[in-house]
Design a protein around this motif. Structure first.
Motif, PDB file in Angstrom:
ATOM      1  N   ASN B  99      26.014  33.104  41.765  1.00  0.00           N
ATOM      2  CA  ASN B  99      26.169  34.360  40.819  1.00  0.00           C
ATOM      3  C   ASN B  99      27.389  34.450  39.930  1.00  0.00           C
ATOM      4  OD1 ASN B  99      26.169  36.988  39.794  1.00  0.00           O
ATOM      5  ND2 ASN B  99      25.748  37.872  41.904  1.00  0.00           N
ATOM      6  N   PRO B 100      27.235  34.126  38.576  1.00  0.00           N
ATOM      7  CA  PRO B 100      28.379  33.946  37.906  1.00  0.00           C
ATOM      8  C   PRO B 100      29.315  35.145  38.018  1.00  0.00           C
ATOM      9  CG  PRO B 100      26.518  33.994  36.513  1.00  0.00           C
ATOM     10  CD  PRO B 100      25.943  33.962  37.962  1.00  0.00           C
ATOM     11  N   LEU B 101      28.754  36.298  38.146  1.00  0.00           N
ATOM     12  CA  LEU B 101      29.564  37.573  38.336  1.00  0.00           C
ATOM     13  C   LEU B 101      30.871  37.515  39.151  1.00  0.00           C
ATOM     14  CD1 LEU B 101      27.017  40.498  37.750  1.00  0.00           C
ATOM     15  CD2 LEU B 101      28.545  39.635  36.221  1.00  0.00           C
ATOM     16  N   VAL B 102      30.592  36.749  40.348  1.00  0.00           N
ATOM     17  CA  VAL B 102      31.494  37.084  41.698  1.00  0.00           C
ATOM     18  C   VAL B 102      32.289  35.825  41.857  1.00  0.00           C
ATOM     19  CG1 VAL B 102      29.894  38.456  42.518  1.00  0.00           C
ATOM     20  CG2 VAL B 102      29.735  36.121  43.219  1.00  0.00           C
ATOM     21  N   ASP B 103      32.329  34.677  40.654  1.00  0.00           N
ATOM     22  CA  ASP B 103      33.458  33.870  40.827  1.00  0.00           C
ATOM     23  C   ASP B 103      34.939  34.297  41.148  1.00  0.00           C
ATOM     24  OD1 ASP B 103      32.037  31.348  38.545  1.00  0.00           O
ATOM     25  OD2 ASP B 103      31.948  31.659  40.887  1.00  0.00           O
ATOM     26  N   PHE B 104      35.515  33.971  41.901  1.00  0.00           N
ATOM     27  CA  PHE B 104      37.040  34.359  42.150  1.00  0.00           C
ATOM     28  C   PHE B 104      37.059  35.682  42.751  1.00  0.00           C
ATOM     29  CE2 PHE B 104      37.350  30.821  39.577  1.00  0.00           C
ATOM     30  CZ  PHE B 104      37.068  31.145  38.147  1.00  0.00           C
ATOM     31  N   VAL B 105      35.997  36.403  43.252  1.00  0.00           N
ATOM     32  CA  VAL B 105      36.036  37.652  43.553  1.00  0.00           C
ATOM     33  C   VAL B 105      36.115  37.845  45.128  1.00  0.00           C
ATOM     34  CG1 VAL B 105      34.869  40.126  43.717  1.00  0.00           C
ATOM     35  CG2 VAL B 105      35.008  38.608  41.582  1.00  0.00           C
ATOM     36  N   GLU B 106      36.871  38.742  45.617  1.00  0.00           N
ATOM     37  CA  GLU B 106      37.101  39.067  47.205  1.00  0.00           C
ATOM     38  C   GLU B 106      37.098  40.600  47.005  1.00  0.00           C
ATOM     39  OE1 GLU B 106      39.544  36.762  50.165  1.00  0.00           O
ATOM     40  OE2 GLU B 106      40.705  38.368  49.221  1.00  0.00           O
ATOM     41  N   LEU B 107      36.438  41.130  47.822  1.00  0.00           N
ATOM     42  CA  LEU B 107      36.362  42.614  48.074  1.00  0.00           C
ATOM     43  C   LEU B 107      37.411  43.097  49.126  1.00  0.00           C
ATOM     44  CD1 LEU B 107      32.890  43.914  48.533  1.00  0.00           C
ATOM     45  CD2 LEU B 107      34.372  44.225  46.291  1.00  0.00           C
TER      46      LEU B 107
END
Lengths: 195, 222
Positions: B99-107
């Motif tokens: 999912n390219p939207l969530v690269d590098f993401v942490e909630l």
């Protein structure tokens, strides 16, 4: 309920390997997303200056992260200390990674010592946007100006960055110029380092 | 020149961050992301139909396959898969590994109720509504919350048949044979195109005009 059963397997995002950065999305996906960003911000503000500021803030966040990502991946954690070094980093590496090509030109301002300009014939974010007459000098390039500001600020070169339209004779659409005005301390430091 | 996925990812992150700062309530942000996705979806469908050149899908199963294989690939550069069909073929799951939207993401812990990719559910819902399918799209698996993939459940609520309402109740009498009863539509299109300098993207409007002129049974003026 989503996410309930598998909480333990959640690995730290910092442990995941860094992507190579080769993946691309379609131009229209980005254009749609950017238009939603602008439209949402239009509902939140009353005047153009606020709108530009909000776009710039959004870009600032992108810029600071891009700097970290690129320093790690492309340059092997070396830090730029010279003015021309950081400018050419922005003009070539950052532009190439974000927009797929280097910026059209990098110029030094003639009137002031602390001004530099990066120009682009057709800025990616402005490609599908037309400004209605009553919005005057508003430029969605403020987002890109924010990215540049984020990169420069976090690299230790504080500056004021703005985006302007420069009409070119013989062409219908004006050129977009990102104007970078460095803070005094940067110039003093640069003068000291050149000796 | 196709922009890098990272620019896209970081821009989306900036949007989510702005929403969280402005709205502060996670449910409000989810709703706003869905609404943004919906606005994108209703325009994205035109481009999808124009670029992919696919003909009408026979049933909902084919539609879901189109979205997963062609749609996601065209816009995000990743392929999704379809699974878990129910008995009547009205409900399925679209699974995204990448999912390219969530690269590098942490909630962070303060945002545990956030559906970070909620814009995607809005896009699908908006796009399908423009081709006369009312759907409900919800997330069943979200990797940011600890699952191993992203799974969207798409449920077909209603298929609205396309009708041209004017043509069903009207009959032209002999005295009015020169009348173009639906001429208001040609004016609408012409007026909208004239205002084209303010519309976000104009090249697909022209194509749409050609399609409308071909399909419509009445002869259009200018």
């Amino acid at each position: 309920m989503i996410g309930v059963g598998k909480m333990k397997q959640y690995s730290n995002v910092l442990d995941k390997p860094l992507s190579k950065g080769k993946q691309e999305v379609s131009l229209s996906a980005f254009a749609f997303l950017f238009s939603e960003l602008v439209q949402y911000n239009q509902t939140q503000v009353d005047n153009i200056a606020e709108l530009e500021r909000r776009l710039e803030d959004a870009g600032y966040a992108v810029g600071s992260r891009v700097l970290e990502l690129l320093c790690n991946r492309e340059k092997g954690n070396r830090r730029e200390t010279r003015l021309l070094g950081i400018l050419s980093f922005v003009h070539s590496t950052v532009w190439k990674v974000l927009f797929g090509k280097v910026a059209d030109s990098l110029e030094k301002g003639t009137e002031h010592e602390d001004e530099y300009m990066i120009s682009e014939k057709e800025l990616l974010v402005n490609r599908f946007i037309s400004i209605p007459k009553d919005m005057g000098t508003f430029n969605c390039g403020a987002f890109v100006a924010g990215i540049v500001k984020g990169v420069l600020d976090n690299a230790g070169f504080p500056a004021v960055v703005t985006a302007h339209f420069v009409p070119i004779e013989g062409q219908q659409r004006p050129r977009t110029t990102i104007l970078i005005k460095f803070a005094d301390e940067v110039l003093k430091r640069e003068a000291r380092l050149s000796q | 020149m196709a922009p890098n996925a990272e620019l896209f990812t970081l821009t989306y992150g900036a949007i989510v961050r702005q929403l969280l700062t402005d709205l502060e309530d996670v449910d409000e942000v989810n709703k706003q992301l869905d609404q943004m996705g919906y606005n994108i979806g209703i325009r994205l469908i035109d481009e999808f139909l124009a670029k992919s050149g696919v003909s009408r899908c026979v049933d909902f199963k084919e539609t879901a396959e189109m979205i997963a294989k062609v749609g996601f690939k065209m816009f995000l550069g990743v392929t999704a898969s379809v699974s878990s069909w129910d008995a009547d073929g009205t409900c399925c799951s679209i699974i995204l590994e990448d999912n390219p939207l969530v690269d590098f993401v942490e909630l962070p812990d303060t945002c545990q109720g956030l559906y970070y990719c909620n814009v995607l559910s809005g896009v699908i819902r908006g796009a399908l509504e423009m081709v006369s399918m009312k759907t409900e799209v919800t997330w069943t698996r979200d990797a940011l919350r600890g699952d191993d993939a992203y799974e969207l459940q798409v449920k077909l609520l209603k298929q609205v048949a396309e009708e041209y309402p004017q043509s069903t109740l009207v009959e032209l009498p002999d005295t009015c044979q020169g009348l173009y009863y639906c001429n208001v539509l040609s004016g609408v299109i012409r007026g909208a195109l004239e205002m084209g300098s303010l519309i976000f993207s104009s090249n697909f409007l022209v194509k749409l005009l050609k399609q409308v002129a071909e399909e419509y049974p009445y002869k259009d003026d200018d």
